[in-house]
Write a protein that holds these residues in place. Structure first.
Motif, PDB file in Angstrom:
ATOM      1  N   ALA A 202       0.833  -1.213   0.000  1.00  0.00           N
ATOM      2  CA  ALA A 202       0.000   0.000   0.000  1.00  0.00           C
ATOM      3  C   ALA A 202       0.865   1.258   0.000  1.00  0.00           C
ATOM      4  O   ALA A 202       0.364   2.359   0.263  1.00  0.00           O
ATOM      5  CB  ALA A 202      -0.913  -0.006   1.219  1.00  0.00           C
ATOM      6  N   GLY A 203       2.177   1.101  -0.244  1.00  0.00           N
ATOM      7  CA  GLY A 203       3.051   2.279  -0.333  1.00  0.00           C
ATOM      8  C   GLY A 203       3.375   2.894   1.009  1.00  0.00           C
ATOM      9  O   GLY A 203       3.572   4.116   1.106  1.00  0.00           O
ATOM     10  N   ALA A 204       3.456   2.077   2.067  1.00  0.00           N
ATOM     11  CA  ALA A 204       3.760   2.610   3.408  1.00  0.00           C
ATOM     12  C   ALA A 204       5.084   3.371   3.408  1.00  0.00           C
ATOM     13  O   ALA A 204       6.047   2.965   2.760  1.00  0.00           O
ATOM     14  CB  ALA A 204       3.836   1.462   4.420  1.00  0.00           C
ATOM     15  N   GLN A 205       5.119   4.461   4.168  1.00  0.00           N
ATOM     16  CA  GLN A 205       6.343   5.246   4.341  1.00  0.00           C
ATOM     17  C   GLN A 205       7.313   4.473   5.252  1.00  0.00           C
ATOM     18  O   GLN A 205       6.873   3.622   6.032  1.00  0.00           O
ATOM     19  CB  GLN A 205       6.016   6.605   4.977  1.00  0.00           C
ATOM     20  N   PRO A 206       8.641   4.813   5.171  1.00  0.00           N
ATOM     21  CA  PRO A 206       9.626   4.043   5.952  1.00  0.00           C
ATOM     22  C   PRO A 206       9.310   3.921   7.441  1.00  0.00           C
ATOM     23  O   PRO A 206       9.553   2.876   8.044  1.00  0.00           O
ATOM     24  CB  PRO A 206      10.931   4.814   5.716  1.00  0.00           C
ATOM     25  N   ASP A 207       8.757   4.979   8.076  1.00  0.00           N
ATOM     26  CA  ASP A 207       8.507   4.867   9.527  1.00  0.00           C
ATOM     27  C   ASP A 207       7.419   3.833   9.816  1.00  0.00           C
ATOM     28  O   ASP A 207       7.488   3.104  10.799  1.00  0.00           O
ATOM     29  CB  ASP A 207       8.170   6.225  10.157  1.00  0.00           C
ATOM     30  N   LEU A 208       6.448   3.732   8.921  1.00  0.00           N
ATOM     31  CA  LEU A 208       5.402   2.730   9.141  1.00  0.00           C
ATOM     32  C   LEU A 208       5.930   1.321   8.844  1.00  0.00           C
ATOM     33  O   LEU A 208       5.613   0.364   9.557  1.00  0.00           O
ATOM     34  CB  LEU A 208       4.156   3.038   8.282  1.00  0.00           C
ATOM     35  N   VAL A 209       6.773   1.200   7.808  1.00  0.00           N
ATOM     36  CA  VAL A 209       7.362  -0.111   7.497  1.00  0.00           C
ATOM     37  C   VAL A 209       8.165  -0.609   8.707  1.00  0.00           C
ATOM     38  O   VAL A 209       8.044  -1.758   9.131  1.00  0.00           O
ATOM     39  CB  VAL A 209       8.268  -0.036   6.238  1.00  0.00           C
ATOM     40  N   LEU A 210       8.936   0.316   9.275  1.00  0.00           N
ATOM     41  CA  LEU A 210       9.733  -0.028  10.465  1.00  0.00           C
ATOM     42  C   LEU A 210       8.820  -0.431  11.628  1.00  0.00           C
ATOM     43  O   LEU A 210       9.083  -1.404  12.351  1.00  0.00           O
ATOM     44  CB  LEU A 210      10.565   1.194  10.851  1.00  0.00           C
ATOM     45  N   GLY A 211       7.747   0.321  11.789  1.00  0.00           N
ATOM     46  CA  GLY A 211       6.795   0.040  12.870  1.00  0.00           C
ATOM     47  C   GLY A 211       6.104  -1.299  12.672  1.00  0.00           C
ATOM     48  O   GLY A 211       5.950  -2.082  13.625  1.00  0.00           O
ATOM     49  N   LEU A 212       5.701  -1.581  11.429  1.00  0.00           N
ATOM     50  CA  LEU A 212       5.038  -2.865  11.154  1.00  0.00           C
ATOM     51  C   LEU A 212       6.011  -4.027  11.394  1.00  0.00           C
ATOM     52  O   LEU A 212       5.618  -5.090  11.874  1.00  0.00           O
ATOM     53  CB  LEU A 212       4.513  -2.905   9.711  1.00  0.00           C
ATOM     54  N   ALA A 213       7.292  -3.800  11.050  1.00  0.00           N
ATOM     55  CA  ALA A 213       8.298  -4.852  11.274  1.00  0.00           C
ATOM     56  C   ALA A 213       8.456  -5.122  12.780  1.00  0.00           C
ATOM     57  O   ALA A 213       8.478  -6.283  13.213  1.00  0.00           O
ATOM     58  CB  ALA A 213       9.633  -4.457  10.656  1.00  0.00           C
ATOM     59  N   GLY A 214       8.530  -4.071  13.572  1.00  0.00           N
ATOM     60  CA  GLY A 214       8.673  -4.243  15.026  1.00  0.00           C
ATOM     61  C   GLY A 214       7.445  -4.902  15.622  1.00  0.00           C
ATOM     62  O   GLY A 214       7.544  -5.833  16.443  1.00  0.00           O
ATOM     63  N   TYR A 215       6.279  -4.443  15.186  1.00  0.00           N
ATOM     64  CA  TYR A 215       5.010  -5.045  15.641  1.00  0.00           C
ATOM     65  C   TYR A 215       4.993  -6.532  15.277  1.00  0.00           C
ATOM     66  O   TYR A 215       4.702  -7.391  16.111  1.00  0.00           O
ATOM     67  CB  TYR A 215       3.858  -4.292  14.970  1.00  0.00           C
ATOM     68  N   GLY A 216       5.343  -6.838  14.007  1.00  0.00           N
ATOM     69  CA  GLY A 216       5.306  -8.222  13.534  1.00  0.00           C
ATOM     70  C   GLY A 216       6.296  -9.100  14.280  1.00  0.00           C
ATOM     71  O   GLY A 216       6.013 -10.258  14.588  1.00  0.00           O
ATOM     72  N   ARG A 217       7.480  -8.529  14.576  1.00  0.00           N
ATOM     73  CA  ARG A 217       8.501  -9.295  15.292  1.00  0.00           C
ATOM     74  C   ARG A 217       7.988  -9.710  16.674  1.00  0.00           C
ATOM     75  O   ARG A 217       8.109 -10.865  17.069  1.00  0.00           O
ATOM     76  CB  ARG A 217       9.768  -8.428  15.431  1.00  0.00           C
TER      77      ARG A 217
END
Ligand code: GRG
Length: 299
Positions: A202-217
């Motif tokens: 969905a074209g997430a910005q880098p801060d959201l990508v980082l946040g989703l990665a941390g959440y997912g981890r």
């Protein structure tokens, strides 16, 4: 609607979308691959999972403002997961005869067929992934990054590497940090990638990508801790697979380290921590509900 109710509704939606997509893929594979292998591919894809990873793709996609249909991307992630279950159950790995309430693929067919099904499904997943990102109209850079994240999470730095370490650890005693490293790769990496590729699509910005990665981890680790608890406390009928395997395989688990209550508390702690990774305004109700569901699920 509470966060949990929202997550349950999202899971039902993801199940519906994924089941339809997988049925299409299975029908095509059965047509293209004659005989037993085609039937076994369709059998493996036809089992009814909870579809947690597709739900996370959908939640990540919507958190990043996606309004299209990421169904094929959800299916690609679930196909990778399906291959891992088929191989995990093989006699040379966890040697299990039940999965999702049905005989495992190697029991319904035979181990050589199930091994081939697993290998073939990796290629099918890449094919479906490529179609998914093309249909979403993504730029080459986004398509490349989605493929890179998903395949890296499936490989030696992720799921395969974690499984490898897990098999080597059977019958040996571990320290808690070893177990965390195994869980994070074996189970956590694909769950993290599901969240991230949803956002990237969905074209997430880098801060959201980082946040989703941390959440997912964190929820990925919580998912495996909850899995350890279920293995020790739930029945085979409830799980649709053989309960108590960790003890019979002499595995170190969060339950063997912390006890059932301690492991439950650890899963709860990780789920709470997961939400803290998301940038302000992106901690959607569905993501909060999914974190809660992952810890409190009954199967
Ligand atoms: C070549 C060493 C080597 C490995 C191959 C087999 C494999 C790759 C990896 C195993 C990964 C695995 C099975 C991890 C367990 C993850 C887990 C907790 C699965 C259960 O997931 P659920 O509860 O199942 O989402 P459903 O059935 O609902 O989809």
């Amino acid at each position: 609607m509470t966060d949990l109710e929202r997550a349950v509704a999202l899971l039902a939606e993801a199940r519906d979308i994924t089941d339809r997509r997988l049925a299409e893929v299975a029908a095509r594979l059965e047509r293209e691959t004659p005989g037993r292998i085609g039937q076994a591919l369709a059998y493996a894809l036809g089992t009814a999972g909870k579809r947690v990873r597709p739900a996370l793709v959908l939640a990540g996609y919507r958190a990043a403002g996606g309004a299209g249909d990421p169904g094929l991307l959800m299916a690609a992630v679930e196909i990778i997961h399906t291959y891992s279950l088929v191989h995990d159950d093989l006699p040379c790995m966890d040697d299990d005869d039940q999965r999702r309430g049905r005989p495992t693929t190697h029991v319904a067919f035979d181990p050589a067929t199930a091994a081939r099904v697993g290998y073939l499904l990796v290629a099918v997943a890449v094919e479906v992934l490529s179609e998914a990102t093309a249909k979403l109209g993504l730029e080459p850079e986004a398509r490349r990054e989605i493929a890179r994240r998903l395949l890296a999470a499936s490989g030696i730095q992720g799921m395969v590497g974690g499984q490898w370490l897990d098999l080597e650890a059977e019958g040996r005693s571990l320290v808690e940090d070893d177990l965390t490293a195994i869980h994070a790769r074996k189970t956590g990496a694909l769950i993290e990638a599901a969240c991230v590729v949803g956002g990237l699509a969905a074209g997430a910005q880098p801060d959201l990508v980082l946040g989703l990665a941390g959440y997912g981890r964190d929820i990925g680790l919580a998912f495996q801790v909850a899995d350890d608890v279920l293995d020790a406390t739930a029945s085979s009928a409830q799980l649709g697979k053989t309960a108590g395997r960790d003890v019979s395989l002499q595995k170190s688990t969060y339950v063997s380290f912390l006890g059932v209550a301690g492991a439950r508390a650890e899963a709860e702690h990780l789920a709470g921590r997961a939400m803290g990774h998301l940038p302000a305004g992106f901690g959607t109700s569905a993501l909060a509900g999914l974190a809660h569901y992952i810890v409190h699920r009954q199967s």
